[in-house]
Design an enzyme around this catalytic site. Structure first.
Site, PDB file in Angstrom:
ATOM      1  N   GLU B  73      66.493  -0.643  23.054  1.00 28.40           N
ATOM      2  CA  GLU B  73      66.543   0.705  22.457  1.00 28.40           C
ATOM      3  C   GLU B  73      67.521   0.759  21.283  1.00 28.40           C
ATOM      4  OE1 GLU B  73      66.896  -0.153  25.693  1.00 28.40           O
ATOM      5  OE2 GLU B  73      66.690   1.584  26.996  1.00 28.40           O
ATOM      6  N   CYS B 101      69.648   2.907  30.073  1.00 29.23           N
ATOM      7  CA  CYS B 101      70.983   2.916  30.691  1.00 29.23           C
ATOM      8  C   CYS B 101      71.834   3.992  29.995  1.00 29.23           C
ATOM      9  CB  CYS B 101      71.644   1.543  30.555  1.00 29.23           C
ATOM     10  SG  CYS B 101      72.198   1.171  28.873  1.00 29.23           S
ATOM     11  N   CYS B 104      72.195   3.476  26.197  1.00 23.92           N
ATOM     12  CA  CYS B 104      70.984   3.767  25.425  1.00 23.92           C
ATOM     13  C   CYS B 104      70.618   5.246  25.483  1.00 23.92           C
ATOM     14  CB  CYS B 104      69.847   2.884  25.911  1.00 23.92           C
ATOM     15  SG  CYS B 104      70.184   1.141  25.549  1.00 23.92           S
TER      16      CYS B 104
END
Lengths: 173, 173
Positions: B73, B101, B104
């Site tokens: 990402e 996560c 990101c």
């Protein structure tokens, strides 16, 4: 990348503030924030220390790089990983003038940085306690020790000055 | 960077899944995840679409780049911002095979991405509902619409295969 050996009193093995080491490192982070200010960026600076050496030093460059990920911490983490040749920054300390946002707190977790020392809280976006606490134990699989409020006043003052200047020069785009 | 015009049924104005546009884009993200697998990286891929064009496409390169921030990402966001010449990715959709996560999800907020479509949940590190929900309204000053579970099975299967292969080839370092 300069890698000066730190002065006496530095304690590279943990996050303790031996003989004002935290203030010395935060002064360098603040100098980075000042560079950001001069460049018209939100003034935040970061320094990463590993075994008495500075292996990452950066300031916010979001506008210059036109990159939303170019916060001081992210740039410093990438530098530090390059210096060590390893994405794991265990044994490192990260100093930053402002409480990390969610992206940067997440990057600190990804990098396994065990010690973070920051200047002032960020009530709007801080992710180490202000808006959310991403580094509280048990949430993710990595423990981060945090020291808050080192050189809080100058770290906060430069931000206030920046936003006051922005406001007086017209509306934000 | 290739920028193919998307096929019919794509709806660039919002995150709706017109005529299977989400599946077509997720297939490209999955192809990126497959490249990660071949390179020995945790297989996650991401694609960013703006006005019917792909302006970011990347896979996890944490090991190759030795950079803890080199998630799919983040790399795709940096590419997309470069393509637009602007850190604001308003009007973009981000497709990613795995729930983002904290780093990101935070980057998605920083980039002002309004639509995120992901494949499978990440019960250990997911920050869009699994471990924490960073994009819930009112928490931060940006609203993100999320579509979950598009091509969930293949997105999950490639991760399971990767970790099974890792386990059978010895302990993780």
């Amino acid at each position: 990348m300069n890698s000066p050996v730190l002065g006496p009193g530095t304690d590279p093995d943990n996050g303790k503030n031996a003989s004002g080491a935290h203030e010395r490192m935060m002064s360098l982070a603040l100098a980075e924030a000042e560079r950001a200010f001069e460049e018209g960026e939100v003034p935040v600076g970061a320094v990463i220390v590993h075994e008495s050496r500075i292996i990452g030093k950066a300031h916010n460059q979001k506008e210059l790089l036109r990159d939303p990920t170019a916060h001081a911490e992210i740039l410093a983490i990438t530098q530090a990983a390059e210096a060590l040749g390893n994405w794991r920054l265990t044994g490192c300390r990260l100093y930053v003038t402002l409480e990390p946002c969610a992206m940067c707190a997440g990057a600190i977790l990804q990098a396994r940085i065990p010690h973070v020392i920051y200047g002032c809280d960020d009530p709007k976006a801080g992710a180490m306690g202000s808006v959310v606490n991403l580094i509280q134990p048990v949430r993710f699989n990595h423990r981060v020790e945090v020291v808050r409020g080192i050189m809080k006043e100058p770290c906060q003052a430069i931000l206030k000055e920046f936003f006051a200047t922005k406001r007086s020069s017209g509306p934000e785009t």
